[in-house]
Design an enzyme around this catalytic site. Structure first.
Site, mmCIF file in Angstrom:
data_model
loop_
_atom_site.group_PDB
_atom_site.id
_atom_site.type_symbol
_atom_site.label_atom_id
_atom_site.label_comp_id
_atom_site.label_asym_id
_atom_site.label_seq_id
_atom_site.Cartn_x
_atom_site.Cartn_y
_atom_site.Cartn_z
ATOM 1 N N ASP A 43 0.860 -1.179 0.000
ATOM 2 C CA ASP A 43 0.000 0.000 0.000
ATOM 3 C C ASP A 43 0.904 1.240 0.000
ATOM 4 O OD1 ASP A 43 0.905 0.285 2.596
ATOM 5 O OD2 ASP A 43 -1.078 0.240 3.535
ATOM 6 N N CYS B 243 3.235 -3.183 4.122
ATOM 7 C CA CYS B 243 2.349 -2.096 4.539
ATOM 8 C C CYS B 243 2.956 -1.519 5.816
ATOM 9 C CB CYS B 243 0.896 -2.546 4.699
ATOM 10 S SG CYS B 243 0.514 -3.599 6.106
ATOM 11 N N HIS C 281 8.540 -30.663 10.353
ATOM 12 C CA HIS C 281 7.716 -29.486 10.053
ATOM 13 C C HIS C 281 6.669 -29.749 8.968
ATOM 14 C CE1 HIS C 281 10.317 -27.215 12.613
ATOM 15 N NE2 HIS C 281 11.371 -27.622 11.928
ATOM 16 N N HIS D 204 10.785 -23.434 8.988
ATOM 17 C CA HIS D 204 9.809 -24.165 9.799
ATOM 18 C C HIS D 204 8.380 -24.067 9.266
ATOM 19 C CE1 HIS D 204 12.410 -24.205 13.732
ATOM 20 N NE2 HIS D 204 13.047 -24.682 12.675
ATOM 21 N N THR E 30 2.381 -1.818 9.126
ATOM 22 C CA THR E 30 2.686 -2.757 10.211
ATOM 23 C C THR E 30 2.941 -4.175 9.734
ATOM 24 O OG1 THR E 30 0.357 -3.331 10.429
ATOM 25 C CG2 THR E 30 1.175 -1.506 11.806
HETATM 26 C C1 RB5 Z 1 -1.943 2.627 6.478
HETATM 27 O O1 RB5 Z 1 -2.014 3.823 7.189
HETATM 28 C C2 RB5 Z 1 -1.811 1.448 7.440
HETATM 29 O O2 RB5 Z 1 -2.983 1.274 8.153
HETATM 30 C C3 RB5 Z 1 -1.441 0.195 6.683
HETATM 31 O O3 RB5 Z 1 -0.267 0.404 5.973
HETATM 32 C C4 RB5 Z 1 -1.191 -1.045 7.501
HETATM 33 O O4 RB5 Z 1 -0.302 -0.811 8.554
HETATM 34 C C5 RB5 Z 1 -2.378 -1.805 7.916
HETATM 35 O O5 RB5 Z 1 -2.298 -2.877 8.517
#
Ligand code: RB5
Length: 146
Positions: free
Chosen positions: A12, A69, A137, A102, A71
């Site tokens: 994203d 993305c 595994h 694994h 996180t």
């Molecule tokens: C975008 O602001 C953020 O929410 C996205 O990149 C991600 O971290 C979502 O899980």
């Protein structure tokens, strides 16, 4: 170091700059890249890119994918809705290696807001050059799909 011939990649807006850096790195290593987007910094929806990378694995176009993305949670949650996908959130080289050894992970999910670009490249290298160990595994991985 042997990289796969081809991979699919997506992100994203939060992962866009990391995606571009990873593409440059992989092109230097002769990997053919299917880039499913996004193609700029405009705000967008991470599931669109997670599903597109997962589809490239499901239809056999590639064996491995990379998703980025903020996180890594969003792309991993979306990609793991696909039965054939084992998407692993990795933020340390050792976790990336273990996700292959694994878990036979087939998508590396990188949290762009919590690792540097250099760390992301290290994750990519570890993930794409480490083999599944098999053995004890194998049965565990087979039990993942319901
Ligand atoms: C975008 O602001 C953020 O929410 C996205 O990149 C991600 O971290 C979502 O899980």
């Amino acid at each position: 170091m042997i990289f796969p011939d081809k991979i699919a990649i997506g992100s994203d807006h939060a992962g866009f700059e990391y995606k571009e850096a990873i593409k440059l790195y992989l092109k230097r290593n002769n990997t053919i890249i299917t880039d499913v987007g996004t193609h700029g910094l405009d705000s967008c929806d991470y599931p669109d890119y997670a599903h597109a990378v997962a589809a490239n694995i499901e239809n056999g176009a590639v064996s491995f994918g990379i998703l980025i993305c903020g996180t890594a949670n969003g792309v991993a949650i979306a990609a793991n809705k696909h039965a054939a996908i084992r998407a692993a959130i990795c933020w340390k080289k050792e976790i990336a290696e273990l996700s292959r050894m694994h878990n036979d992970a087939n998508i590396l999910c990188i949290p762009a807001r919590f690792v540097t670009v250099d760390e992301a490249l290290e994750l990519v290298q570890a993930f794409l050059t480490t083999d599944f160990e098999g053995g004890r595994h194998t049965n565990r991985v087979q039990k993942i799909t319901i």
